[in-house]
Motif scaffolding. Sequence first.
Motif, mmCIF file in Angstrom:
data_model
loop_
_atom_site.group_PDB
_atom_site.id
_atom_site.type_symbol
_atom_site.label_atom_id
_atom_site.label_comp_id
_atom_site.label_asym_id
_atom_site.label_seq_id
_atom_site.Cartn_x
_atom_site.Cartn_y
_atom_site.Cartn_z
ATOM 1 N N LYS A 36 5.792 10.166 13.956
ATOM 2 C CA LYS A 36 5.431 10.210 15.022
ATOM 3 C C LYS A 36 4.073 10.766 15.596
ATOM 4 O O LYS A 36 3.893 10.994 16.220
ATOM 5 N N ASP A 37 3.287 11.121 14.127
ATOM 6 C CA ASP A 37 1.678 12.117 14.579
ATOM 7 C C ASP A 37 1.306 10.930 13.599
ATOM 8 O O ASP A 37 0.253 10.008 13.903
ATOM 9 N N LEU A 38 1.453 10.200 12.249
ATOM 10 C CA LEU A 38 0.771 9.618 10.854
ATOM 11 C C LEU A 38 0.348 8.184 11.295
ATOM 12 O O LEU A 38 -0.810 8.162 11.717
ATOM 13 N N ILE A 39 1.442 7.616 11.596
ATOM 14 C CA ILE A 39 1.162 6.424 11.715
ATOM 15 C C ILE A 39 1.229 6.021 13.571
ATOM 16 O O ILE A 39 -0.183 4.755 12.927
ATOM 17 N N PRO A 40 0.954 6.319 13.953
ATOM 18 C CA PRO A 40 0.802 6.257 15.694
ATOM 19 C C PRO A 40 -0.629 6.757 15.740
ATOM 20 O O PRO A 40 -1.589 5.899 16.121
ATOM 21 N N PHE A 41 -1.618 7.849 14.935
ATOM 22 C CA PHE A 41 -2.820 8.003 15.328
ATOM 23 C C PHE A 41 -3.343 6.959 14.359
ATOM 24 O O PHE A 41 -4.571 6.264 15.174
ATOM 25 N N ILE A 42 -3.275 6.342 13.145
ATOM 26 C CA ILE A 42 -3.825 5.573 12.044
ATOM 27 C C ILE A 42 -3.651 4.354 13.718
ATOM 28 O O ILE A 42 -4.855 3.045 13.566
ATOM 29 N N GLU A 43 -2.380 3.759 13.919
ATOM 30 C CA GLU A 43 -2.600 2.545 14.838
ATOM 31 C C GLU A 43 -3.838 2.489 15.968
ATOM 32 O O GLU A 43 -3.817 1.868 16.454
ATOM 33 N N SER A 44 -3.406 3.698 15.974
ATOM 34 C CA SER A 44 -4.603 4.290 17.556
ATOM 35 C C SER A 44 -6.316 4.028 17.779
ATOM 36 O O SER A 44 -6.697 4.022 17.881
ATOM 37 N N LYS A 45 -6.357 4.189 15.919
ATOM 38 C CA LYS A 45 -7.795 4.318 15.586
ATOM 39 C C LYS A 45 -8.693 2.698 14.891
ATOM 40 O O LYS A 45 -9.585 2.788 14.380
ATOM 41 N N VAL A 48 -4.751 -2.782 12.733
ATOM 42 C CA VAL A 48 -3.802 -2.331 11.988
ATOM 43 C C VAL A 48 -2.636 -3.292 12.867
ATOM 44 O O VAL A 48 -2.650 -3.501 14.418
ATOM 45 N N LYS A 49 -1.799 -3.893 11.836
ATOM 46 C CA LYS A 49 -0.659 -4.905 12.464
ATOM 47 C C LYS A 49 0.017 -3.347 12.495
ATOM 48 O O LYS A 49 0.655 -3.245 10.972
ATOM 49 N N ALA A 50 1.046 -3.177 13.555
ATOM 50 C CA ALA A 50 2.076 -2.740 13.348
ATOM 51 C C ALA A 50 3.304 -3.261 13.979
ATOM 52 O O ALA A 50 4.133 -2.419 14.460
ATOM 53 N N ASP A 51 3.474 -3.840 12.557
ATOM 54 C CA ASP A 51 5.154 -4.082 12.380
ATOM 55 C C ASP A 51 5.559 -3.748 11.342
ATOM 56 O O ASP A 51 4.951 -3.450 10.614
ATOM 57 N N ARG A 52 6.669 -3.616 10.365
ATOM 58 C CA ARG A 52 7.660 -3.549 9.484
ATOM 59 C C ARG A 52 6.911 -4.091 8.634
ATOM 60 O O ARG A 52 6.740 -3.209 7.245
ATOM 61 N N GLU A 53 6.810 -4.922 8.649
ATOM 62 C CA GLU A 53 6.215 -6.088 7.196
ATOM 63 C C GLU A 53 4.976 -5.676 7.337
ATOM 64 O O GLU A 53 4.514 -6.198 5.901
ATOM 65 N N SER A 54 3.644 -4.666 7.834
ATOM 66 C CA SER A 54 2.580 -4.629 7.768
ATOM 67 C C SER A 54 2.800 -3.753 7.251
ATOM 68 O O SER A 54 1.539 -2.808 7.277
ATOM 69 N N ARG A 55 4.184 -3.161 6.974
ATOM 70 C CA ARG A 55 3.514 -1.111 6.924
ATOM 71 C C ARG A 55 4.334 -0.898 5.044
ATOM 72 O O ARG A 55 5.786 -1.465 5.052
ATOM 73 N N TYR A 157 -1.518 0.269 -8.591
ATOM 74 C CA TYR A 157 -2.009 -0.785 -9.574
ATOM 75 C C TYR A 157 -1.256 -1.608 -9.009
ATOM 76 O O TYR A 157 -0.881 -2.753 -8.077
ATOM 77 N N GLN A 158 0.204 -1.663 -9.446
ATOM 78 C CA GLN A 158 0.950 -3.152 -9.960
ATOM 79 C C GLN A 158 1.582 -2.826 -8.486
ATOM 80 O O GLN A 158 1.873 -4.172 -8.060
ATOM 81 N N PHE A 159 1.887 -1.994 -7.149
ATOM 82 C CA PHE A 159 2.391 -1.747 -6.513
ATOM 83 C C PHE A 159 1.623 -2.625 -5.478
ATOM 84 O O PHE A 159 2.495 -3.417 -5.146
ATOM 85 N N SER A 160 0.573 -1.949 -5.599
ATOM 86 C CA SER A 160 -0.136 -2.585 -4.600
ATOM 87 C C SER A 160 -0.259 -4.692 -4.705
ATOM 88 O O SER A 160 -0.842 -4.789 -3.294
ATOM 89 N N GLN A 161 0.009 -4.877 -5.752
ATOM 90 C CA GLN A 161 -0.331 -6.465 -6.610
ATOM 91 C C GLN A 161 0.081 -7.439 -5.504
ATOM 92 O O GLN A 161 0.540 -8.054 -5.588
ATOM 93 N N LEU A 162 2.069 -6.469 -5.175
ATOM 94 C CA LEU A 162 2.980 -7.224 -5.262
ATOM 95 C C LEU A 162 3.510 -6.948 -3.686
ATOM 96 O O LEU A 162 4.540 -8.524 -2.804
ATOM 97 N N ILE A 163 2.411 -6.062 -3.034
ATOM 98 C CA ILE A 163 2.698 -6.182 -1.714
ATOM 99 C C ILE A 163 2.021 -6.813 -0.623
ATOM 100 O O ILE A 163 1.310 -7.456 -1.009
ATOM 101 N N PHE A 164 3.005 -7.504 0.559
ATOM 102 C CA PHE A 164 1.989 -7.955 1.532
ATOM 103 C C PHE A 164 1.877 -9.424 1.232
ATOM 104 O O PHE A 164 1.020 -10.223 1.975
ATOM 105 N N LYS A 165 2.174 -10.492 0.620
ATOM 106 C CA LYS A 165 2.818 -10.911 0.253
ATOM 107 C C LYS A 165 3.848 -11.644 1.036
ATOM 108 O O LYS A 165 4.829 -11.327 0.981
ATOM 109 N N PRO A 166 3.416 -13.011 1.586
ATOM 110 C CA PRO A 166 4.283 -13.486 2.599
ATOM 111 C C PRO A 166 5.496 -14.160 2.156
ATOM 112 O O PRO A 166 6.251 -13.881 2.942
#
Length: 169
Positions: A36-45, A48-55, A157-166
């Motif tokens: 309710k606070d952190l994600i909306p704040f980030i999206e307002s500043k 960013v893509k504000a959909d679940r597949e981009s989070r 590091y390993q997790f970050s290499q796997l995320i957001f792949k189409p």
Amino acid sequence: MIIVMPNGRAQPNDRAGTNAMGTAPAFAKFDQDLLKDLIPFIESKYSVKADRESRALAGLSMGGGQSLNFGLGNLDTFAWVGGFSSAPNTKRPAELVPDPEATTKQLKLLYISCGNKDGLIRMSQGVHAYLKEKNVPHIWHVDEHAHDFQHWKKGLYQFSQLIFKPNAK
């Protein structure tokens, strides 16, 4: 990619102190701060893509438990979830994934890791065993570390290499 690293204790004094588990009720409250606070704040500043597949949501120790709890409990918000050395604040596996079929359809990645010298490995082993039994796709990674920075650094590091792949799944 934007990485945000908040302190997951939603209370006025956010230090663990001598009794880290005494602050456990604040661990669970943090999900509302996050959603309710952190994600909306980030999206307002930030742009960013504000959909679940981009989070994605991942964390270590207490944050690993929170990431599994909040991420799997909010699959309408997060498609990529990781827990590294998840602590005893992690919900029981059947609570984390009450509907394995729905979870499987919604998740892009579920990554669980722990060091084989970590005294808390039973938490992650229990989640892994349940997911395996229920045929929920996930990555289970065990290395030679304890409950320490070396494991968490490698896990992130390993997790970050796997995320957001189409074509991930």
